[in-house]
Design a protein around this motif. Structure first.
Motif, mmCIF file in Angstrom:
data_model
loop_
_atom_site.group_PDB
_atom_site.id
_atom_site.type_symbol
_atom_site.label_atom_id
_atom_site.label_comp_id
_atom_site.label_asym_id
_atom_site.label_seq_id
_atom_site.Cartn_x
_atom_site.Cartn_y
_atom_site.Cartn_z
ATOM 1 N N VAL A 135 36.983 -17.062 -25.904
ATOM 2 C CA VAL A 135 36.526 -15.785 -25.348
ATOM 3 C C VAL A 135 36.580 -15.813 -23.829
ATOM 4 C CG1 VAL A 135 34.652 -14.092 -25.314
ATOM 5 C CG2 VAL A 135 35.115 -15.387 -27.400
ATOM 6 N N ASP A 136 36.235 -16.944 -23.231
ATOM 7 C CA ASP A 136 36.376 -17.088 -21.777
ATOM 8 C C ASP A 136 37.832 -16.892 -21.365
ATOM 9 O OD1 ASP A 136 33.692 -17.594 -21.449
ATOM 10 O OD2 ASP A 136 33.920 -19.770 -21.289
ATOM 11 N N ASN A 137 38.750 -17.429 -22.156
ATOM 12 C CA ASN A 137 40.174 -17.285 -21.823
ATOM 13 C C ASN A 137 40.607 -15.819 -21.870
ATOM 14 O OD1 ASN A 137 40.742 -20.002 -21.342
ATOM 15 N ND2 ASN A 137 41.166 -20.425 -23.488
ATOM 16 N N ILE A 138 40.124 -15.084 -22.866
ATOM 17 C CA ILE A 138 40.458 -13.660 -22.927
ATOM 18 C C ILE A 138 39.838 -12.921 -21.749
ATOM 19 C CG2 ILE A 138 40.146 -11.538 -24.265
ATOM 20 C CD1 ILE A 138 40.310 -13.259 -26.803
ATOM 21 N N ALA A 139 38.581 -13.232 -21.445
ATOM 22 C CA ALA A 139 37.912 -12.586 -20.308
ATOM 23 C C ALA A 139 38.627 -12.895 -18.997
ATOM 24 C CB ALA A 139 36.453 -13.038 -20.237
ATOM 25 N N ALA A 140 39.291 -14.073 -18.939
ATOM 26 C CA ALA A 140 39.985 -14.481 -17.709
ATOM 27 C C ALA A 140 41.391 -13.911 -17.601
ATOM 28 C CB ALA A 140 40.042 -16.006 -17.628
ATOM 29 N N GLY A 141 41.871 -13.214 -18.645
ATOM 30 C CA GLY A 141 43.160 -12.556 -18.507
ATOM 31 C C GLY A 141 44.164 -12.778 -19.610
ATOM 32 N N PHE A 142 43.914 -13.747 -20.516
ATOM 33 C CA PHE A 142 44.816 -13.890 -21.653
ATOM 34 C C PHE A 142 44.712 -12.658 -22.549
ATOM 35 C CE2 PHE A 142 44.902 -18.369 -20.501
ATOM 36 C CZ PHE A 142 46.183 -18.765 -20.877
ATOM 37 N N ASP A 143 45.797 -12.358 -23.249
ATOM 38 C CA ASP A 143 45.801 -11.209 -24.146
ATOM 39 C C ASP A 143 45.092 -11.499 -25.463
ATOM 40 O OD1 ASP A 143 47.443 -9.294 -22.607
ATOM 41 O OD2 ASP A 143 48.974 -10.848 -22.806
ATOM 42 N N GLY A 144 45.034 -12.766 -25.837
ATOM 43 C CA GLY A 144 44.392 -13.131 -27.085
ATOM 44 C C GLY A 144 44.157 -14.616 -27.154
ATOM 45 N N ALA A 145 43.546 -15.054 -28.259
ATOM 46 C CA ALA A 145 43.255 -16.469 -28.463
ATOM 47 C C ALA A 145 43.431 -16.811 -29.932
ATOM 48 C CB ALA A 145 41.830 -16.787 -28.009
ATOM 49 N N TRP A 146 43.883 -18.031 -30.174
ATOM 50 C CA TRP A 146 44.207 -18.496 -31.519
ATOM 51 C C TRP A 146 43.893 -19.985 -31.584
ATOM 52 C CZ3 TRP A 146 46.159 -18.581 -36.393
ATOM 53 C CH2 TRP A 146 46.943 -19.684 -36.772
ATOM 54 N N LEU A 147 43.410 -20.537 -32.635
ATOM 55 C CA LEU A 147 42.849 -19.961 -33.831
ATOM 56 C C LEU A 147 41.382 -19.637 -33.558
ATOM 57 C CD1 LEU A 147 42.797 -19.469 -37.018
ATOM 58 C CD2 LEU A 147 42.330 -21.910 -37.201
ATOM 59 N N ALA A 148 41.005 -18.386 -33.717
ATOM 60 C CA ALA A 148 39.637 -17.954 -33.460
ATOM 61 C C ALA A 148 38.909 -17.744 -34.780
ATOM 62 C CB ALA A 148 39.642 -16.666 -32.645
ATOM 63 N N PHE A 149 37.597 -18.000 -34.749
ATOM 64 C CA PHE A 149 36.757 -17.847 -35.936
ATOM 65 C C PHE A 149 35.876 -16.614 -35.783
ATOM 66 C CE2 PHE A 149 36.462 -22.592 -37.404
ATOM 67 C CZ PHE A 149 37.799 -22.555 -37.761
#
Length: 279
Positions: A135-149
């Motif tokens: 979630v920090d990575n998305i907040a920092a500008g990534f479009d998404g994250a994988w594998l998320a639970f």
């Protein structure tokens, strides 16, 4: 017994914490890298690895044995709604992951392509190793994250007010694998097997207790993690409890569709006889 975790200590590991409090002698080791646990297992530095079952079936020099699932959730790609719109339009997006490799990257792209209903464009989805803080990575500008639970990142993103969607494996028509499995060596010593059996017996006792008493589960989590109390963590613990699994038993049938999917789609996975022998 030393157990290598798949990532930082989080409420998914509550059954292990409860077993430790119930008298099982456990040391839980958080990794720097997602695959650290398997290296430690190969070196004889730990008795068990806790990790997603998709890593159980990846080809590696060490032959593994599954000892059972204690947690299972919905999982997939946690992604900004704007990024889904970009995918529809053919634009490129960036996905953060704890590890980038051919097999796991292909699964991520399969999920997004299935959601789109058409193949992705060449280079349309870039997957970058960026650590465990999805979630920090998305907040920092990534479009998404994988594998998320769903029970951790899904809850966290929602409570932070991020406009994200969890594109799950189920929605994409892929077999489930968002779970945590106890994984050991196929050639484990009898003393280690006895310790693992004792751990599973303890998990079978403490998991129903955790589910039945959410307040006690929250108290245990805060005591073990030493993190400050928060509404977000309370919500994550509550969501996690309903996803705990007992009894903890090795089950070849449960993960066979996942293994078959990966084998059929060119994943670097174990052969059929090796898979069956793991259970």
């Amino acid at each position: 017994m030393k157990i290598a975790l798949e990532w930082y200590l989080n409420p998914d590991h509550l059954p292990l914490l409860a077993a430790r409090e119930a008298g099982v002698d456990l040391t839980l080791i958080a990794p720097d890298d997602h695959y650290d646990g398997f290296e430690a297992l190969a070196a004889g530095d730990v008795t068990l690895v806790v990790n997603e079952p998709l890593h159980l079936v990846e080809s590696r020099p060490l032959t593994l044995r599954a000892h059972g699932t204690f947690f299972s959730t919905e999982g997939g790609v946690l992604i900004r709604r704007t990024a889904l719109d970009a995918l529809k339009a053919g634009a490129a997006i960036r996905i953060a992951s704890p590890v980038s490799g051919a097999t796991t990257d292909a699964l991520c792209r399969d999920i997004l392509a299935a959601w789109l209903g058409r193949p992705l464009g060449e280079g349309q989805v870039t997957i970058e190793s960026a650590g465990f803080a999805h979630v920090d990575n998305i907040a920092a500008g990534f479009d998404g994250a994988w594998l998320a639970f769903a029970n951790v990142e899904g809850v966290d993103a929602r409570l932070r007010g991020l406009d994200t969607v969890m594109v799950t494996t189920a929605e994409a028509g892929l077999p489930e694998f968002s779970a945590l499995e106890l994984i050991g060596r196929a050639d484990a010593a009898q003393a280690d097997l006895a310790a693992i059996a004792a751990l599973r017996e303890s998990l079978d006792r403490v998991i129903p207790q955790l589910i039945a008493n959410p307040q006690a589960a929250r108290t245990l989590w805060y005591r073990a993690s030493t993190e400050p109390e928060s509404a977000t963590t309370d919500a994550i613990v509550a969501d996690t409890l309903r996803r705990l699994v007992a009894p903890v038993r090795a089950d070849a049938a449960r993960w066979r569709p996942m293994w078959r999917y990966m084998a059929d789609h060119g994943g670097d996975v174990v052969d059929a006889s090796t898979y069956e022998a793991m259970f």
